[in-house]
Write a protein that holds these residues in place. Structure first.
Motif, PDB file in Angstrom:
ATOM      1  N   GLN A 270      52.836  37.224  46.888  1.00 20.48           N
ATOM      2  CA  GLN A 270      51.744  37.183  46.016  1.00 20.48           C
ATOM      3  C   GLN A 270      51.920  37.325  44.765  1.00 20.48           C
ATOM      4  OE1 GLN A 270      49.461  40.202  48.288  1.00 20.48           O
ATOM      5  NE2 GLN A 270      49.019  38.783  50.085  1.00 20.48           N
ATOM      6  N   ASP A 271      52.522  38.364  44.222  1.00 17.87           N
ATOM      7  CA  ASP A 271      52.521  38.689  42.803  1.00 17.87           C
ATOM      8  C   ASP A 271      53.214  37.421  42.214  1.00 17.87           C
ATOM      9  OD1 ASP A 271      51.741  41.230  42.919  1.00 17.87           O
ATOM     10  OD2 ASP A 271      53.780  42.250  43.280  1.00 17.87           O
ATOM     11  N   GLU A 272      54.373  36.782  42.652  1.00 14.28           N
ATOM     12  CA  GLU A 272      54.974  35.715  42.112  1.00 14.28           C
ATOM     13  C   GLU A 272      53.837  34.460  42.023  1.00 14.28           C
ATOM     14  OE1 GLU A 272      58.011  33.735  40.570  1.00 14.28           O
ATOM     15  OE2 GLU A 272      58.004  35.650  40.937  1.00 14.28           O
ATOM     16  N   LEU A 273      52.969  34.227  43.004  1.00 16.36           N
ATOM     17  CA  LEU A 273      52.076  33.348  42.981  1.00 16.36           C
ATOM     18  C   LEU A 273      51.002  33.753  41.770  1.00 16.36           C
ATOM     19  CD1 LEU A 273      50.888  30.604  43.895  1.00 16.36           C
ATOM     20  CD2 LEU A 273      49.347  32.287  45.766  1.00 16.36           C
TER      21      LEU A 273
ATOM     22  N   LEU B 206      40.958  38.350  48.548  1.00 20.09           N
ATOM     23  CA  LEU B 206      40.475  39.278  47.353  1.00 20.09           C
ATOM     24  C   LEU B 206      41.352  39.491  46.398  1.00 20.09           C
ATOM     25  CD1 LEU B 206      38.219  41.692  49.717  1.00 20.09           C
ATOM     26  CD2 LEU B 206      37.471  39.551  48.427  1.00 20.09           C
ATOM     27  N   ARG B 207      42.522  39.725  46.685  1.00 15.32           N
ATOM     28  CA  ARG B 207      43.518  40.227  45.809  1.00 15.32           C
ATOM     29  C   ARG B 207      44.003  38.757  44.860  1.00 15.32           C
ATOM     30  NH1 ARG B 207      49.814  41.070  45.671  1.00 15.32           N
ATOM     31  NH2 ARG B 207      49.772  42.518  43.989  1.00 15.32           N
ATOM     32  N   LEU B 208      44.133  37.655  45.453  1.00 15.44           N
ATOM     33  CA  LEU B 208      44.626  36.420  45.042  1.00 15.44           C
ATOM     34  C   LEU B 208      43.519  35.695  44.303  1.00 15.44           C
ATOM     35  CD1 LEU B 208      47.249  35.158  47.430  1.00 15.44           C
ATOM     36  CD2 LEU B 208      47.569  36.434  45.489  1.00 15.44           C
ATOM     37  N   GLY B 209      42.298  35.777  44.720  1.00 16.54           N
ATOM     38  CA  GLY B 209      41.215  34.643  44.469  1.00 16.54           C
ATOM     39  C   GLY B 209      40.441  35.140  43.184  1.00 16.54           C
TER      40      GLY B 209
ATOM     41  N   ARG C 158      39.555  49.138  45.491  1.00 19.35           N
ATOM     42  CA  ARG C 158      40.394  47.922  44.997  1.00 19.35           C
ATOM     43  C   ARG C 158      39.756  46.866  44.407  1.00 19.35           C
ATOM     44  NH1 ARG C 158      42.706  46.095  49.316  1.00 19.35           N
ATOM     45  NH2 ARG C 158      44.399  45.098  48.025  1.00 19.35           N
ATOM     46  N   VAL C 159      38.284  46.581  44.500  1.00 16.56           N
ATOM     47  CA  VAL C 159      37.724  45.391  44.190  1.00 16.56           C
ATOM     48  C   VAL C 159      36.741  45.627  43.061  1.00 16.56           C
ATOM     49  CG1 VAL C 159      36.505  43.672  45.200  1.00 16.56           C
ATOM     50  CG2 VAL C 159      38.173  44.342  46.449  1.00 16.56           C
ATOM     51  N   ILE C 160      36.119  46.713  43.239  1.00 16.32           N
ATOM     52  CA  ILE C 160      35.043  46.737  42.106  1.00 16.32           C
ATOM     53  C   ILE C 160      35.426  47.118  40.805  1.00 16.32           C
ATOM     54  CG2 ILE C 160      32.777  48.139  41.713  1.00 16.32           C
ATOM     55  CD1 ILE C 160      32.450  48.218  44.612  1.00 16.32           C
ATOM     56  N   ASP C 161      34.957  46.539  39.627  1.00 20.17           N
ATOM     57  CA  ASP C 161      35.342  46.989  38.410  1.00 20.17           C
ATOM     58  C   ASP C 161      34.671  48.203  37.983  1.00 20.17           C
ATOM     59  OD1 ASP C 161      37.395  44.993  38.480  1.00 20.17           O
ATOM     60  OD2 ASP C 161      36.206  43.533  37.405  1.00 20.17           O
ATOM     61  N   VAL C 162      34.929  48.822  36.738  1.00 21.85           N
ATOM     62  CA  VAL C 162      34.530  49.846  36.223  1.00 21.85           C
ATOM     63  C   VAL C 162      32.920  49.204  35.393  1.00 21.85           C
ATOM     64  CG1 VAL C 162      34.608  51.092  33.959  1.00 21.85           C
ATOM     65  CG2 VAL C 162      36.250  51.165  35.922  1.00 21.85           C
ATOM     66  N   GLY C 163      33.595  47.900  34.752  1.00 15.50           N
ATOM     67  CA  GLY C 163      32.356  47.373  34.239  1.00 15.50           C
ATOM     68  C   GLY C 163      31.053  47.150  34.940  1.00 15.50           C
ATOM     69  N   LYS C 164      31.103  47.189  36.104  1.00 16.13           N
ATOM     70  CA  LYS C 164      29.817  46.917  36.896  1.00 16.13           C
ATOM     71  C   LYS C 164      28.844  48.250  36.883  1.00 16.13           C
ATOM     72  CE  LYS C 164      28.163  45.960  41.619  1.00 16.13           C
ATOM     73  NZ  LYS C 164      27.444  44.904  41.227  1.00 16.13           N
TER      74      LYS C 164
END
Length: 215
Positions: free
Chosen positions: A17-20, A42-45, A85-91
Motif C-alpha cells: 500500500q505504501d509503495e502504491l 480509506l487509507r488509499l483513496g 485514523r481518518v478525521i483531520d484536525v482541520g475539521k
C-alpha cells in the motif's frame, strides 16, 4: 486494480500500500482500486465509492464516508473503523485567540472569554508562548499581573492535515494545541475535548440510523 493485495499477509500488504501511494504521488495518475477492506479503501483513496448490489450508495472523501454516512448500510459498514485514523484536525480546529504581550493578565482573561487559552506569536506569526485561563487565574490570585511571567513554552503543535490519532497524547494534557502551517505560523487552535466530542458525534450519527440486517 481488483483486490490487488487481498492475498498478502498484513505486513507485506501495508508495504505494498505504501509503495502504491508513493508511485501515485510521483505519477499523479488516477487509479481505480477495488477492495472489500474498508480500512484499505480509506487509507488509499482520495475518493471512495461504496456499492451495494451493483448500485452506487455513496461517493465521497474518506472523512465524508465516515462522518456523513448516506444511509444505514454505509453507517453499518463504517461503524468499526477507527475514526482517529481518518478525521483531520482541520475539521474541528477554530481560530486561535491571539494575545499581545502588552496586555495584563486581567486583560488577557477578558480577551480569552470562554476559551481555555490563547497564544502569543512573534512578528512572523509563529507561536512562542501560550497562556491558559487556569494559569492566569492562579497567577492573579498570587498577585502576579505580568503576562510574560506566566506564558507556557511547552505547548504542543500540530497541522490541519494531521489525523486525530496523531494528537491523542497532546490532547491528554488538557490544554489547547496550536495548529500551524508548513512555515510554523499559527493558523488555528485545537481544543482537546473537541476531539472526543467530534468522535462521539459521529458515533451517535451512526447509531441513529436504523440498523439493517444483511444476509
Amino acid at each position: 486494480m481488483d483486490e490487488a493485495f487481498s492475498a498478502l499477509d498484513p505486513l507485506i500488504r501495508r508495504q505494498m500500500q505504501d509503495e502504491l501511494m508513493a508511485i501515485q504521488s510521483k505519477l499523479h495518475k488516477t487509479i481505480l482500486f477495488i477492495t472489500h477492506d474498508l480500512n484499505e479503501a480509506l487509507r488509499l483513496g482520495n475518493r471512495v465509492c461504496i456499492l451495494r448490489d451493483g448500485k452506487v450508495i455513496q461517493i465521497g472523501t474518506p472523512e465524508e464516508i465516515l462522518t456523513e454516512p448516506a444511509d444505514g448500510y454505509v453507517a453499518e459498514f463504517v461503524q468499526d473503523v477507527d475514526q482517529g485514523r481518518v478525521i483531520d484536525v482541520g475539521k474541528i480546529m477554530h481560530p486561535a485567540v491571539l494575545l499581545d504581550t502588552s496586555l495584563t493578565l486581567a486583560e488577557c482573561l477578558d480577551t480569552l472569554g470562554k476559551r481555555r487559552g490563547g497564544f502569543v506569536c512573534d512578528t512572523d506569526g509563529r507561536p512562542t508562548g501560550m497562556l491558559t485561563k487556569t494559569d492566569a487565574a492562579t497567577a492573579l490570585a498570587s498577585g502576579t499581573t505580568e503576562l510574560a511571567s506566566v506564558l507556557r513554552t511547552d505547548f504542543d503543535s500540530t497541522t490541519a492535515a494531521a489525523r486525530f490519532n496523531d494528537n491523542y497524547a497532546a490532547a491528554g494534557r488538557g490544554i489547547p494545541i496550536a495548529v500551524v502551517d508548513d512555515a510554523g505560523c499559527l493558523v488555528g487552535e485545537l481544543e482537546p475535548q473537541e476531539i472526543m466530542e467530534e468522535m462521539g458525534r459521529v458515533e451517535q450519527l451512526v447509531d441513529g440510523f436504523e440498523r439493517e440486517v444483511f444476509l
